[in-house]
Write an enzyme that holds these catalytic residues in place. Sequence first.
Site, PDB file in Angstrom:
ATOM      1  N   SER A 240      24.766 -51.307 -95.389  1.00 58.87           N
ATOM      2  CA  SER A 240      24.629 -49.857 -95.511  1.00 58.87           C
ATOM      3  C   SER A 240      24.475 -49.177 -94.156  1.00 58.87           C
ATOM      4  O   SER A 240      23.964 -49.759 -93.198  1.00 58.87           O
ATOM      5  CB  SER A 240      23.408 -49.533 -96.376  1.00 58.87           C
ATOM      6  OG  SER A 240      22.253 -50.143 -95.832  1.00 58.87           O
TER       7      SER A 240
ATOM      8  N   GLN B  57      22.285 -47.098 -92.165  1.00 57.47           N
ATOM      9  CA  GLN B  57      20.837 -47.097 -92.349  1.00 57.47           C
ATOM     10  C   GLN B  57      20.124 -46.810 -91.042  1.00 57.47           C
ATOM     11  O   GLN B  57      20.723 -46.784 -89.962  1.00 57.47           O
ATOM     12  CB  GLN B  57      20.392 -48.469 -92.877  1.00 57.47           C
ATOM     13  CG  GLN B  57      20.737 -49.615 -91.933  1.00 57.47           C
ATOM     14  CD  GLN B  57      20.388 -50.979 -92.502  1.00 57.47           C
ATOM     15  OE1 GLN B  57      19.389 -51.559 -92.121  1.00 57.47           O
ATOM     16  NE2 GLN B  57      21.225 -51.472 -93.426  1.00 57.47           N
TER      17      GLN B  57
ATOM     18  N   HIS C  22      15.768 -47.394 -89.447  1.00 50.76           N
ATOM     19  CA  HIS C  22      14.422 -47.884 -89.734  1.00 50.76           C
ATOM     20  C   HIS C  22      13.402 -46.889 -89.178  1.00 50.76           C
ATOM     21  O   HIS C  22      13.526 -46.448 -88.036  1.00 50.76           O
ATOM     22  CB  HIS C  22      14.211 -49.261 -89.118  1.00 50.76           C
ATOM     23  CG  HIS C  22      15.265 -50.247 -89.511  1.00 50.76           C
ATOM     24  ND1 HIS C  22      15.496 -50.604 -90.821  1.00 50.76           N
ATOM     25  CD2 HIS C  22      16.175 -50.928 -88.768  1.00 50.76           C
ATOM     26  CE1 HIS C  22      16.494 -51.479 -90.861  1.00 50.76           C
ATOM     27  NE2 HIS C  22      16.925 -51.685 -89.631  1.00 50.76           N
TER      28      HIS C  22
ATOM     29  N   LYS D 154      10.325 -51.017 -87.604  1.00 49.97           N
ATOM     30  CA  LYS D 154      11.224 -52.168 -87.644  1.00 49.97           C
ATOM     31  C   LYS D 154      12.285 -52.083 -86.542  1.00 49.97           C
ATOM     32  O   LYS D 154      13.485 -52.065 -86.822  1.00 49.97           O
ATOM     33  CB  LYS D 154      11.899 -52.253 -89.024  1.00 49.97           C
ATOM     34  CG  LYS D 154      12.651 -53.565 -89.276  1.00 49.97           C
ATOM     35  CD  LYS D 154      13.408 -53.492 -90.594  1.00 49.97           C
ATOM     36  CE  LYS D 154      14.249 -54.723 -90.823  1.00 49.97           C
ATOM     37  NZ  LYS D 154      15.099 -54.615 -92.031  1.00 49.97           N
TER      38      LYS D 154
ATOM     39  N   GLU E  75      14.739 -53.733 -84.005  1.00 50.64           N
ATOM     40  CA  GLU E  75      15.378 -55.044 -84.212  1.00 50.64           C
ATOM     41  C   GLU E  75      16.442 -55.308 -83.155  1.00 50.64           C
ATOM     42  O   GLU E  75      16.925 -54.391 -82.481  1.00 50.64           O
ATOM     43  CB  GLU E  75      15.995 -55.126 -85.612  1.00 50.64           C
ATOM     44  CG  GLU E  75      17.095 -54.122 -85.887  1.00 50.64           C
ATOM     45  CD  GLU E  75      17.539 -54.117 -87.346  1.00 50.64           C
ATOM     46  OE1 GLU E  75      16.770 -54.537 -88.220  1.00 50.64           O
ATOM     47  OE2 GLU E  75      18.664 -53.670 -87.609  1.00 50.64           O
TER      48      GLU E  75
ATOM     49  N   HIS F 175      22.796 -47.199 -87.906  1.00 50.18           N
ATOM     50  CA  HIS F 175      23.622 -48.377 -87.640  1.00 50.18           C
ATOM     51  C   HIS F 175      24.073 -49.002 -88.959  1.00 50.18           C
ATOM     52  O   HIS F 175      23.525 -48.707 -90.025  1.00 50.18           O
ATOM     53  CB  HIS F 175      22.854 -49.414 -86.813  1.00 50.18           C
ATOM     54  CG  HIS F 175      21.602 -49.927 -87.472  1.00 50.18           C
ATOM     55  ND1 HIS F 175      20.416 -49.224 -87.470  1.00 50.18           N
ATOM     56  CD2 HIS F 175      21.346 -51.070 -88.173  1.00 50.18           C
ATOM     57  CE1 HIS F 175      19.489 -49.908 -88.123  1.00 50.18           C
ATOM     58  NE2 HIS F 175      20.031 -51.031 -88.564  1.00 50.18           N
TER      59      HIS F 175
ATOM     60  N   ARG G 135      18.481 -45.828 -96.373  1.00 50.09           N
ATOM     61  CA  ARG G 135      19.935 -45.951 -96.515  1.00 50.09           C
ATOM     62  C   ARG G 135      20.567 -44.618 -96.901  1.00 50.09           C
ATOM     63  O   ARG G 135      19.938 -43.807 -97.575  1.00 50.09           O
ATOM     64  CB  ARG G 135      20.280 -46.998 -97.571  1.00 50.09           C
ATOM     65  CG  ARG G 135      19.724 -48.387 -97.300  1.00 50.09           C
ATOM     66  CD  ARG G 135      20.065 -49.347 -98.431  1.00 50.09           C
ATOM     67  NE  ARG G 135      19.534 -50.686 -98.192  1.00 50.09           N
ATOM     68  CZ  ARG G 135      18.305 -51.065 -98.551  1.00 50.09           C
ATOM     69  NH1 ARG G 135      17.511 -50.206 -99.173  1.00 50.09           N
ATOM     70  NH2 ARG G 135      17.890 -52.284 -98.287  1.00 50.09           N
TER      71      ARG G 135
ATOM     72  N   LYS H  51      22.892 -49.529-103.310  1.00 47.36           N
ATOM     73  CA  LYS H  51      21.446 -49.392-103.447  1.00 47.36           C
ATOM     74  C   LYS H  51      21.027 -47.924-103.363  1.00 47.36           C
ATOM     75  O   LYS H  51      21.817 -47.046-103.021  1.00 47.36           O
ATOM     76  CB  LYS H  51      20.733 -50.214-102.365  1.00 47.36           C
ATOM     77  CG  LYS H  51      20.960 -51.723-102.480  1.00 47.36           C
ATOM     78  CD  LYS H  51      20.180 -52.478-101.419  1.00 47.36           C
ATOM     79  CE  LYS H  51      20.395 -53.983-101.542  1.00 47.36           C
ATOM     80  NZ  LYS H  51      19.631 -54.732-100.516  1.00 47.36           N
TER      81      LYS H  51
END
Length: 464
Positions: A118, A120, A122, A145, A147, A285, A304, A310
């Site tokens: 997706s 999305q 964070h 989050k 990453e 991203h 998302r 989802k």
Amino acid sequence: MEKKEATKSQQQQQQQKLLLKLRCSVQNYDWGLPGRDSTVARLSSLNSNSPFDPDKPYAELWMGTHDSGPSFLHASQSVAITLKSWISNNPHVLGHNKWGGRDLPFLFKVLSVGKALSIQAHPDKELATRLHKLHPDLYKDGNHKPEMALAITHFEALCGFITLKELKAVLHTVPEIEQLVGAKNANLVLQTSDQDSEETLKSVLQAVFTLLMSANNERIADAVNRLKSRLHKESEVRQLTEKEQLVLQLEKQYPADIGVIAAFFLNHMKLNPGEALFLGANEPHAYLSGECVECMATSDNVVRAGLTPKLRDVQTLCSMLTYKQGSPEILRGIPLNPYVNRYIPPFEEFEIDRCVLPQGETVVFPAVPGPSIFLITFGEGTMNTGSPKGQVVTEGDVLFAAANTEIKVTSSASKLHLYRTGVNSRFFQFDNTIIAERVLALRHSIERGFNHQSVFIFGLKPNS
């Protein structure tokens, strides 16, 4: 009493020299690669000593303490003991636990991406705390989050917004965007210049992107179908651009999805094996294809808004983004020695070491103040923490190492590939061990040509 304390101290020292073998959790999300093609399937099968389904999607192997995909002590087959509970009972293994709590601050993963994830972002810590309080069923924890994805194979992703110049070109060549946001709003972008304030640039981008992502399903389906028909027709008389080819591929995966058109707003990044991207909070991203190791703060919070079946939270995503423009930096790592490269993002929670060890060679991972997790992805060898006999390791093995444990790794019959993740060494910047390690890293960098990143890792500033 003193004898008991001495015995306890000796037991702790012994535990700190242990490498705990872990049995890890696998996630079979729809976007994963089928078992026959998936590194996640191969590694998880070897890790758990169980077969995989060649047709089932295998998306993620989780190595850490998050409740959504816990790791277990491999030796505890009769009674399942999670790494999280073991650490809670043995908090000394965390070493200089400056982050608080009795848990790992990082979560380590392997990803096998068969189709796009997706679009999305964070949330940062403040927003994550708020979302978790309001919707604990959707946002499972209150942590941020950040990453980093380190490519194992050729890896593609959408990441961050394109420049203003590129966006203007997109609006001239993709009429379907104006169809969704309206001519007046498209003209806002076209009339904006680089001389305008950063606040103005971000405000205009946010307004247009929010309108795009908020369009109703009927208008989105019509625009995506028009885009698809137009590009197929134009492909008969000209070569489509890479981005146009990508959106047609995305349309096949997610028909009538706004993410197909939103892809025009984002940078298309391509990583070779050994290259990495880091993604901060509130940055848009979407991973597209390929396989990588990924590390992040211990969280599973995702907002998302496209390319997904989802639940979407478009309003939250569009309001939280930073709207920074320009292509993100690709990290290639700092060589610590001939066999190990280190990737250090600007986050305290984690860093990743990538080790490719030729047959018969040995490398030492110095003792560090925080805990580590090691993943063997290829080959066989031994890992030794100072005991007379080393521990044999092979692909699929995942091992937890306590803080302050020096580990010697030797490859055996073939080349050995492994990854280590641990707390970011900048978190312990005043520890002598880390300072010595940075001196070594800087020396290697100087030998290969002084560069900005080596200066950053050492903790100096240019011209200082």
